[in-house]
Motif scaffolding. Structure first.
Motif, PDB file in Angstrom:
ATOM      1  N   VAL A  11       0.863  -1.179   0.000  1.00 62.76           N
ATOM      2  CA  VAL A  11       0.000   0.000   0.000  1.00 62.76           C
ATOM      3  C   VAL A  11       0.899   1.228   0.000  1.00 62.76           C
ATOM      4  O   VAL A  11       1.952   1.224   0.629  1.00 62.76           O
ATOM      5  CB  VAL A  11      -0.917  -0.008   1.248  1.00 62.76           C
ATOM      6  CG1 VAL A  11      -1.542   1.351   1.494  1.00 62.76           C
ATOM      7  CG2 VAL A  11      -1.988  -1.079   1.098  1.00 62.76           C
ATOM      8  N   GLU A  12       0.469   2.261  -0.704  1.00 67.41           N
ATOM      9  CA  GLU A  12       1.195   3.526  -0.697  1.00 67.41           C
ATOM     10  C   GLU A  12       0.345   4.603  -0.045  1.00 67.41           C
ATOM     11  O   GLU A  12      -0.854   4.703  -0.302  1.00 67.41           O
ATOM     12  CB  GLU A  12       1.547   3.964  -2.116  1.00 67.41           C
ATOM     13  CG  GLU A  12       2.576   3.086  -2.782  1.00 67.41           C
ATOM     14  CD  GLU A  12       2.942   3.598  -4.159  1.00 67.41           C
ATOM     15  OE1 GLU A  12       4.150   3.703  -4.431  1.00 67.41           O
ATOM     16  OE2 GLU A  12       2.028   3.892  -4.956  1.00 67.41           O
ATOM     17  N   LEU A  13       1.004   5.390   0.790  1.00 66.57           N
ATOM     18  CA  LEU A  13       0.427   6.591   1.380  1.00 66.57           C
ATOM     19  C   LEU A  13       1.179   7.759   0.755  1.00 66.57           C
ATOM     20  O   LEU A  13       2.358   7.967   1.044  1.00 66.57           O
ATOM     21  CB  LEU A  13       0.581   6.568   2.902  1.00 66.57           C
ATOM     22  CG  LEU A  13       0.229   7.837   3.673  1.00 66.57           C
ATOM     23  CD1 LEU A  13      -1.195   8.293   3.395  1.00 66.57           C
ATOM     24  CD2 LEU A  13       0.460   7.627   5.163  1.00 66.57           C
ATOM     25  N   LEU A  14       0.524   8.466  -0.145  1.00 66.39           N
ATOM     26  CA  LEU A  14       1.138   9.599  -0.842  1.00 66.39           C
ATOM     27  C   LEU A  14       0.758  10.881  -0.126  1.00 66.39           C
ATOM     28  O   LEU A  14      -0.399  11.060   0.262  1.00 66.39           O
ATOM     29  CB  LEU A  14       0.648   9.658  -2.289  1.00 66.39           C
ATOM     30  CG  LEU A  14       0.706   8.374  -3.107  1.00 66.39           C
ATOM     31  CD1 LEU A  14       0.144   8.615  -4.501  1.00 66.39           C
ATOM     32  CD2 LEU A  14       2.109   7.839  -3.179  1.00 66.39           C
ATOM     33  N   VAL A  15       1.718  11.780   0.021  1.00 63.40           N
ATOM     34  CA  VAL A  15       1.485  13.050   0.711  1.00 63.40           C
ATOM     35  C   VAL A  15       1.946  14.184  -0.196  1.00 63.40           C
ATOM     36  O   VAL A  15       3.095  14.203  -0.652  1.00 63.40           O
ATOM     37  CB  VAL A  15       2.258  13.113   2.051  1.00 63.40           C
ATOM     38  CG1 VAL A  15       1.981  14.431   2.758  1.00 63.40           C
ATOM     39  CG2 VAL A  15       1.916  11.926   2.926  1.00 63.40           C
ATOM     40  N   CYS A  16       1.043  15.129  -0.437  1.00 64.00           N
ATOM     41  CA  CYS A  16       1.396  16.305  -1.232  1.00 64.00           C
ATOM     42  C   CYS A  16       2.283  17.220  -0.394  1.00 64.00           C
ATOM     43  O   CYS A  16       1.813  17.857   0.552  1.00 64.00           O
ATOM     44  CB  CYS A  16       0.129  17.045  -1.659  1.00 64.00           C
ATOM     45  SG  CYS A  16       0.482  18.521  -2.634  1.00 64.00           S
ATOM     46  N   THR A  17       3.555  17.267  -0.738  1.00 64.68           N
ATOM     47  CA  THR A  17       4.505  18.059   0.052  1.00 64.68           C
ATOM     48  C   THR A  17       4.585  19.514  -0.396  1.00 64.68           C
ATOM     49  O   THR A  17       5.191  20.328   0.285  1.00 64.68           O
ATOM     50  CB  THR A  17       5.917  17.433  -0.005  1.00 64.68           C
ATOM     51  OG1 THR A  17       6.331  17.334  -1.371  1.00 64.68           O
ATOM     52  CG2 THR A  17       5.923  16.063   0.653  1.00 64.68           C
ATOM     53  N   THR A  18       3.951  19.849  -1.517  1.00 62.23           N
ATOM     54  CA  THR A  18       3.977  21.236  -1.986  1.00 62.23           C
ATOM     55  C   THR A  18       2.770  22.035  -1.504  1.00 62.23           C
ATOM     56  O   THR A  18       2.682  23.234  -1.770  1.00 62.23           O
ATOM     57  CB  THR A  18       4.047  21.292  -3.529  1.00 62.23           C
ATOM     58  OG1 THR A  18       2.949  20.570  -4.065  1.00 62.23           O
ATOM     59  CG2 THR A  18       5.356  20.716  -4.030  1.00 62.23           C
ATOM     60  N   CYS A  19       1.862  21.386  -0.780  1.00 60.98           N
ATOM     61  CA  CYS A  19       0.657  22.050  -0.308  1.00 60.98           C
ATOM     62  C   CYS A  19       1.003  23.277   0.544  1.00 60.98           C
ATOM     63  O   CYS A  19       1.804  23.200   1.469  1.00 60.98           O
ATOM     64  CB  CYS A  19      -0.197  21.088   0.516  1.00 60.98           C
ATOM     65  SG  CYS A  19      -1.636  21.897   1.241  1.00 60.98           S
ATOM     66  N   ARG A  20       0.362  24.384   0.231  1.00 60.93           N
ATOM     67  CA  ARG A  20       0.545  25.620   1.000  1.00 60.93           C
ATOM     68  C   ARG A  20      -0.577  25.817   2.011  1.00 60.93           C
ATOM     69  O   ARG A  20      -0.487  26.684   2.865  1.00 60.93           O
ATOM     70  CB  ARG A  20       0.579  26.826   0.069  1.00 60.93           C
ATOM     71  CG  ARG A  20       1.814  26.898  -0.753  1.00 60.93           C
ATOM     72  CD  ARG A  20       1.833  28.242  -1.479  1.00 60.93           C
ATOM     73  NE  ARG A  20       2.902  28.263  -2.426  1.00 60.93           N
ATOM     74  CZ  ARG A  20       2.764  28.010  -3.718  1.00 60.93           C
ATOM     75  NH1 ARG A  20       1.593  27.747  -4.225  1.00 60.93           N
ATOM     76  NH2 ARG A  20       3.805  28.053  -4.519  1.00 60.93           N
ATOM     77  N   LYS A  21      -1.679  25.074   1.844  1.00 57.98           N
ATOM     78  CA  LYS A  21      -2.824  25.167   2.749  1.00 57.98           C
ATOM     79  C   LYS A  21      -3.298  26.612   2.892  1.00 57.98           C
ATOM     80  O   LYS A  21      -3.549  27.105   3.976  1.00 57.98           O
ATOM     81  CB  LYS A  21      -2.454  24.562   4.108  1.00 57.98           C
ATOM     82  CG  LYS A  21      -3.623  24.237   4.994  1.00 57.98           C
ATOM     83  CD  LYS A  21      -3.130  23.562   6.253  1.00 57.98           C
ATOM     84  CE  LYS A  21      -4.181  23.498   7.298  1.00 57.98           C
ATOM     85  NZ  LYS A  21      -3.651  22.994   8.561  1.00 57.98           N
ATOM     86  N   GLY A  33       2.313  20.952   3.701  1.00 53.19           N
ATOM     87  CA  GLY A  33       2.364  19.591   3.162  1.00 53.19           C
ATOM     88  C   GLY A  33       3.655  18.882   3.519  1.00 53.19           C
ATOM     89  O   GLY A  33       3.661  17.687   3.843  1.00 53.19           O
ATOM     90  N   ALA A  34       4.771  19.603   3.473  1.00 52.04           N
ATOM     91  CA  ALA A  34       6.064  19.020   3.854  1.00 52.04           C
ATOM     92  C   ALA A  34       6.089  18.721   5.353  1.00 52.04           C
ATOM     93  O   ALA A  34       6.643  17.706   5.782  1.00 52.04           O
ATOM     94  CB  ALA A  34       7.199  19.965   3.477  1.00 52.04           C
ATOM     95  N   LYS A  35       5.459  19.583   6.146  1.00 53.19           N
ATOM     96  CA  LYS A  35       5.380  19.337   7.591  1.00 53.19           C
ATOM     97  C   LYS A  35       4.544  18.091   7.879  1.00 53.19           C
ATOM     98  O   LYS A  35       4.883  17.304   8.764  1.00 53.19           O
ATOM     99  CB  LYS A  35       4.783  20.546   8.309  1.00 53.19           C
ATOM    100  CG  LYS A  35       5.708  21.742   8.356  1.00 53.19           C
ATOM    101  CD  LYS A  35       5.014  22.883   9.075  1.00 53.19           C
ATOM    102  CE  LYS A  35       5.858  24.133   9.085  1.00 53.19           C
ATOM    103  NZ  LYS A  35       5.174  25.237   9.784  1.00 53.19           N
ATOM    104  N   LEU A  36       3.448  17.907   7.124  1.00 56.61           N
ATOM    105  CA  LEU A  36       2.633  16.714   7.305  1.00 56.61           C
ATOM    106  C   LEU A  36       3.446  15.468   6.955  1.00 56.61           C
ATOM    107  O   LEU A  36       3.434  14.484   7.698  1.00 56.61           O
ATOM    108  CB  LEU A  36       1.365  16.774   6.454  1.00 56.61           C
ATOM    109  CG  LEU A  36       0.479  15.525   6.495  1.00 56.61           C
ATOM    110  CD1 LEU A  36       0.004  15.232   7.923  1.00 56.61           C
ATOM    111  CD2 LEU A  36      -0.708  15.678   5.553  1.00 56.61           C
TER     112      LEU A  36
END
Length: 129
Positions: A11-21, A33-36
């Motif tokens: 299984v892969e858990l992908l996280v958007c690291t460029t997210c600025r929220k 996103g990088a902090k998450l």
């Protein structure tokens, strides 16, 4: 006939690291996103789950965002609106539950409320109609 697979399938858990929220583009420092991603990487990532950073999930209005996917027999999910600091343990728990299913379908009542209310997309397994 529905395809299924055993829990040994990765299984892969992908996280958007460029997210600025919602932060301005000129804000310095690590993006939410990088902090998450860092919070998830520091946690107890379940066996059989690979944590992967990705550049952009094009879900900018609903960041921070993640994807859970795993093989041809599982549904893929895109979720959003996560807090980059406080939601890591909840996400890892759901990744564990997702991995434990043969098809990616976690029973509705077993999902945390955040996952019930913040599903951005639910994508059927490859080859299913």
């Amino acid at each position: 006939m529905t395809q299924t697979q055993d829990q040994a399938t990765p299984v892969e858990l992908l996280v958007c690291t460029t997210c600025r929220k919602g932060m301005p583009t000129d804000t310095e420092g690590p993006r939410p996103g990088a902090k998450l991603y860092d919070a998830l990487a520091a946690g107890d990532v379940p066996s059989g789950v690979t944590l992967r950073p990705v550049e952009c999930l094009s879900n900018c209005d609903s960041g921070c965002s993640i994807v859970l996917r795993g093989g041809a027999g599982r549904w893929t999910y895109v979720y959003g609106n996560f807090d980059e600091i406080s939601d890591a343990d909840m996400i890892l728990d759901v990744a564990f539950r997702y991995h434990a299913t043969p098809d990616g379908l976690i029973p509705w009542r077993e999902r945390p409320v955040h996952f019930r209310k913040n599903c951005i997309a639910r994508i059927p397994p490859i080859g299913e109609t």
